[in-house]
Design a protein around this motif. Structure first.
Motif, PDB file in Angstrom:
ATOM      1  N   PRO A  49       0.860  -1.193   0.000  1.00 29.57           N
ATOM      2  CA  PRO A  49       0.000   0.000   0.000  1.00 29.57           C
ATOM      3  C   PRO A  49       0.897   1.243   0.000  1.00 29.57           C
ATOM      4  CG  PRO A  49      -0.712  -1.571   1.662  1.00 29.57           C
ATOM      5  CD  PRO A  49       0.611  -2.066   1.149  1.00 29.57           C
ATOM      6  N   HIS A  50       0.596   2.171  -0.879  1.00 26.35           N
ATOM      7  CA  HIS A  50       1.511   3.304  -1.026  1.00 26.35           C
ATOM      8  C   HIS A  50       0.734   4.561  -1.417  1.00 26.35           C
ATOM      9  CE1 HIS A  50       5.430   4.988  -1.032  1.00 26.35           C
ATOM     10  NE2 HIS A  50       5.682   4.954  -2.323  1.00 26.35           N
ATOM     11  N   MET A 261       9.170   1.180   5.212  1.00 31.98           N
ATOM     12  CA  MET A 261       9.820  -0.069   4.805  1.00 31.98           C
ATOM     13  C   MET A 261      10.233  -0.085   3.337  1.00 31.98           C
ATOM     14  SD  MET A 261       6.923  -3.098   4.621  1.00 31.98           S
ATOM     15  CE  MET A 261       8.026  -4.387   4.072  1.00 31.98           C
ATOM     16  N   GLN A 262       9.673   0.818   2.532  1.00 27.96           N
ATOM     17  CA  GLN A 262      10.121   0.870   1.133  1.00 27.96           C
ATOM     18  C   GLN A 262      11.498   1.504   1.007  1.00 27.96           C
ATOM     19  OE1 GLN A 262       7.197   2.156   2.224  1.00 27.96           O
ATOM     20  NE2 GLN A 262       5.542   1.772   0.784  1.00 27.96           N
ATOM     21  N   ILE A 278       7.012  -1.227   8.551  1.00 30.32           N
ATOM     22  CA  ILE A 278       5.697  -0.983   7.946  1.00 30.32           C
ATOM     23  C   ILE A 278       5.821   0.067   6.835  1.00 30.32           C
ATOM     24  CG2 ILE A 278       4.475  -1.614  10.079  1.00 30.32           C
ATOM     25  CD1 ILE A 278       3.925   1.374  10.536  1.00 30.32           C
ATOM     26  N   PRO A 279       4.881   0.023   5.873  1.00 27.99           N
ATOM     27  CA  PRO A 279       4.946   0.994   4.774  1.00 27.99           C
ATOM     28  C   PRO A 279       4.814   2.421   5.303  1.00 27.99           C
ATOM     29  CG  PRO A 279       3.330  -0.735   4.300  1.00 27.99           C
ATOM     30  CD  PRO A 279       3.745  -0.908   5.731  1.00 27.99           C
ATOM     31  N   ILE A 280       5.443   3.331   4.617  1.00 28.73           N
ATOM     32  CA  ILE A 280       5.419   4.723   5.062  1.00 28.73           C
ATOM     33  C   ILE A 280       3.985   5.252   5.137  1.00 28.73           C
ATOM     34  CG2 ILE A 280       5.829   5.767   2.770  1.00 28.73           C
ATOM     35  CD1 ILE A 280       7.253   6.922   6.181  1.00 28.73           C
ATOM     36  N   GLU A 425      -7.403  -0.686   2.311  1.00 30.24           N
ATOM     37  CA  GLU A 425      -6.148  -0.720   3.081  1.00 30.24           C
ATOM     38  C   GLU A 425      -5.573   0.686   3.235  1.00 30.24           C
ATOM     39  OE1 GLU A 425      -6.829  -2.750   0.641  1.00 30.24           O
ATOM     40  OE2 GLU A 425      -6.410  -4.799   1.280  1.00 30.24           O
ATOM     41  N   ALA A 426      -5.523   1.397   2.114  1.00 29.41           N
ATOM     42  CA  ALA A 426      -4.937   2.737   2.170  1.00 29.41           C
ATOM     43  C   ALA A 426      -5.800   3.663   3.020  1.00 29.41           C
ATOM     44  CB  ALA A 426      -4.763   3.295   0.765  1.00 29.41           C
TER      45      ALA A 426
END
Ligand SMILES: Cc1cc2nc3c(=O)[nH]c(=O)nc-3n(C[C@H](O)[C@H](O)[C@H](O)COP(=O)(O)O)c2cc1C
Lengths: 445, 237
Positions: A49-50, A261-262, A278-280, A425-426
């Motif tokens: 998810p970004h 985490m990216q 975790i994703p930003i 999710e986002a």
């Protein structure tokens, strides 16, 4: 002739398993052959998810936009306003993240300094100390204070414009630096005080403090060492962003740097890059919440990083509450990393332009992630710096375009209310409504 | 400067009960190499942190009492004498100069220090000399566990005993221990004492005023087996 012809039986196509896909199989084979984990550079490669899962709403009848030509949209940012006597003023909120000399060539560091300085932003040292190249070419230089303390010395500390205490990185929260023997050249070995050619793994914990109470004393020492002039940043990998932000603030940070985490790395175990942190997208709101709960949002600045690629990512990060962003991987690409120009050489290394991630091996055809003087000489720091400056200008212009469309006279005026999410999710992670609804999962059921 | 007073011996006394730490450090850091005011005495340290950090002038500062964390941190050329004990990270990242603690020291004494000499008359707690990068350290008493962890270069002389995992993941630092070693860390092993080792040790013992013979010490160093990734060492990573 009485040959009997069997009817033709159609063959099924070879089918790869979704679980044991070709990449997974190749990794099992590699592991079986070598007995050691896979190490690579870069950030997570799987889809997460970004920011692409968010869109701006733009102006409408109830909101009016700003005129592109006439109405100003500010982009500047001041970092370190809490305690530092000399806060940093940047013209654009896009900063260059910490990347070490060692991981990068001297020319690459110089190019980063040139590009950043041309557009009025900062660069950051890394796990290897400060080089004259980067101090000389970076008008604003952030000096990292890492567990390894390679090259750390009082004179350089005092030459810095800000100090960044590194607790972790998004690519490997809980892990230390890594620089393999191929890149430990004479100069790198000398700067780090290590034997040449060893596979060097930096400590993951600071040698002289543990925990937030110690960190507070460490920050006091750093301020006493530098006359309370320099902004002190604290950098954390995104894992428990609410508490890490609160504790960094409690320890006295002027600026919190939060790396999702990216986020790229020069070298780490693949398993670490893909499975820790975790994703930003999920980390910004809890960090901002911590600052708000302490009454310090915008007083302690928040810099976020991890997969920032374009002005939309910049604007979205800022709308979620960040004061600035940092870029690593994208800056290297702007310099020339993974350029199709070197396709033949990437092929020889068993990869292809766009997928090259063996940054730890020091064989970079583009001359960026290497200490080989012949390869490094391929990167012209002036031209590469120019490309970086161009790219940074585009990021800034794009972010401004979006902010104006939302009727904002400064990037800092962007707010979560300007955003909606395209996926559930986002919506849950960024805490903005799913597009076309007023639903924020976890907030209102 | 109200908190500072000059005595007859030309020593300036600075009272930390009367003036803030910032004033002390700013004053000492403001002295340049040619200063005539080379003798300083700090009273009432009361376990305060970051006392006398970042000094670059060739002055002598005596701290009359106990100091907290990071006393004489990043010292670069000064002599700092602590007439008491010191907390975590005394002389951390020292570049040059002398730091002499008359009492005991807490964890991470001399951590990451690049140069100079750290003398501890008493005992040192855990991680003494962690990640040291060229400093010389002489501890007259014992050291705690994980001392010289990832020590890169320089010399650590331990006149008493060493705790668990001495020299874990050691690089090129030399360790000399007179007493017992509870256990060695990964990649740390006993080495033969070379003539060069002996010269270094004799010199450091003399500088620290220790009456002992080099023959009484055992020299430890890196087995250099962890220097490059190897499948057979997986257990140590
Ligand atoms: C080649 C390279 C070297 C890096 N070296 C360091 C370092 O020395 N210290 C550090 O804190 N982070 C380091 N990082 C991480 C960056 O500072 C930053 O957190 C990350 O690159 C941001 O994510 P992005 O690459 O997606 O922009 C490095 C990243 C790269 C790509």
């Amino acid at each position: 002739m009485n040959e009997t012809h069997l009817p033709h039986i159609p063959q099924t196509k070879p089918r790869y398993s979704a679980t044991f896909d070709p990449y997974t199989i190749s990794e099992i084979e590699r592991a079986a052959a070598t007995g050691i984990y896979d190490i690579r550079g870069g950030g997570t490669k799987r889809k997460l998810p970004h920011f692409d899962d968010l869109v701006f709403l733009g102006a409408s009848i109830s909101r009016y936009p700003l005129e592109g030509y006439r109405e100003k949209c500010g982009t500047d940012v001041v970092l370190g306003t809490r305690f530092a006597k000399k806060p940093i003023h940047l013209k654009t909120p896009v900063t260059i993240a910490g990347m070490s000399f060692g991981a990068l060539s001297g020319n690459a560091k110089e190019a980063l300094g040139r590009g950043a300085t041309a557009v009025g932003t900062s660069t950051t040292t890394g796990d290897g100390g400060m080089t004259p190249e980067e101090r000389g070419h970076s008008q604003t230089l952030v000096y990292q204070y890492l567990p390894s303390r390679y090259g750390m010395n009082l004179a350089d500390l005092r030459k810095a414009d800000a100090i960044e205490v590194v607790i972790g990185q998004g690519a490997k929260p809980g892990g230390g630096g890594m620089l393999l023997g191929q890149k430990i050249s004479d100069r790198v070995a000398q700067m780090r005080n290590l034997p040449k050619g060893i596979d060097q793994r930096s400590a993951c914990r600071h040698p002289d403090w543990t925990g937030p109470d110690d960190l507070e004393i460490k920050i006091l020492e750093l301020r006493e060492l530098t006359n309370w002039e320099k902004p002190i940043y604290v950098k954390v990998g995104a894992t428990r962003p609410y508490y890490d932000t609160a504790l960094a603030v409690k320890a006295g940070a002027d600026v919190v740097v939060l790396d999702g985490m990216q986020g790229g790395t020069a070298a780490t175990q693949e398993v670490f890059i893909e499975h820790v942190g975790i994703p930003i997208l999920a980390a910004i709101r809890p960090a901002v919440q911590a600052l708000q709960d302490l009454g310090l949002h915008r007083k302690v600045q928040l810099i976020v990083s991890g997969g920032i690629r374009n002005g939309a990512d910049v604007a979205k990060a800022m709308a979620l509450g960040a004061d600035a962003v940092a870029i690593g991987t994208a800056a290297l690409i702007a310099l020339g990393d993974n350029s199709p120009e070197f396709e033949d050489e990437y092929r020889k290394l068993g990869t292809t332009a766009g997928a090259y991630d063996d940054w730890h091996e020091g064989k970079d055809p583009a001359g960026i992630t290497t200490q080989d003087p012949v390869l490094a000489a391929r990167l012209d720091p002036v031209k590469a710096g120019r490309r970086l400056a161009n790219y940074l200008s585009v990021l800034t212009l794009e972010a401004q375009t979006l902010a104006r469309a939302c009727g904002k006279s400064h990037l800092h005026n962007l707010e979560p209310e300007d955003l909606v999410a395209l996926t559930i999710e986002a919506a849950a992670m960024a805490q903005v409504p799913l597009a076309g609804t007023s639903w924020i999962p976890g907030k209102n059921f | 400067m109200s908190a500072a007073q000059k005595t007859m011996e030309n020593t300036v006394t600075f009272d930390l009960a009367a003036a803030p730490l910032r004033e002390l450090n700013a004053t000492l850091q403001g002295l340049d190499a040619s200063t005539n005011q080379t003798a300083w005495s700090v009273h009432n340290p009361r376990g305060g942190h970051a006392i006398a950090v970042g000094l670059t002038a060739p002055i002598a500062v005596t701290i009359e009492g106990h100091a907290g964390y990071y006393c004489a941190g990043m010292n670069d050329g000064a002599t700092v004498i602590i007439n008491g004990s010191a907390g975590t990270g005394v002389a951390e990242n020292m570049m040059s100069g002398l730091v002499h603690v008359k009492g005991d020291v807490s964890q991470s004494a001399g951590a990451t220090a690049h140069g100079g000499l750290l003398i501890v008359d008493g005992n040192a707690s855990a991680r003494c000399g962690i990640s040291m990068k060229g400093v010389n350290i002489v501890v007259k008493g014992n050291v705690g566990h994980m001392s010289a962890f990832m020590a890169q270069s320089g010399n650590l002389v331990i006149c008493g005993d060493a705790g668990e995992a001495l020299g874990d993941s050691l690089y090129e630092a030399r360790l000399f221990v007179k007493g017992s070693v509870q256990s060695l860390g990964a990649d740390c092993e006993v080495k033969e004492m070379s003539a060069e080792d002996k010269t270094i040790l004799v010199d450091l013992l003399a500088k620290a005023g220790v009456d002992a013979k080099p023959e009484e010490f055992t020299r430890y160093g890196s087995a250099r087996k962890l220097y490059n990734f190897h499948v057979d060492n997986a257990g140590a990573y």
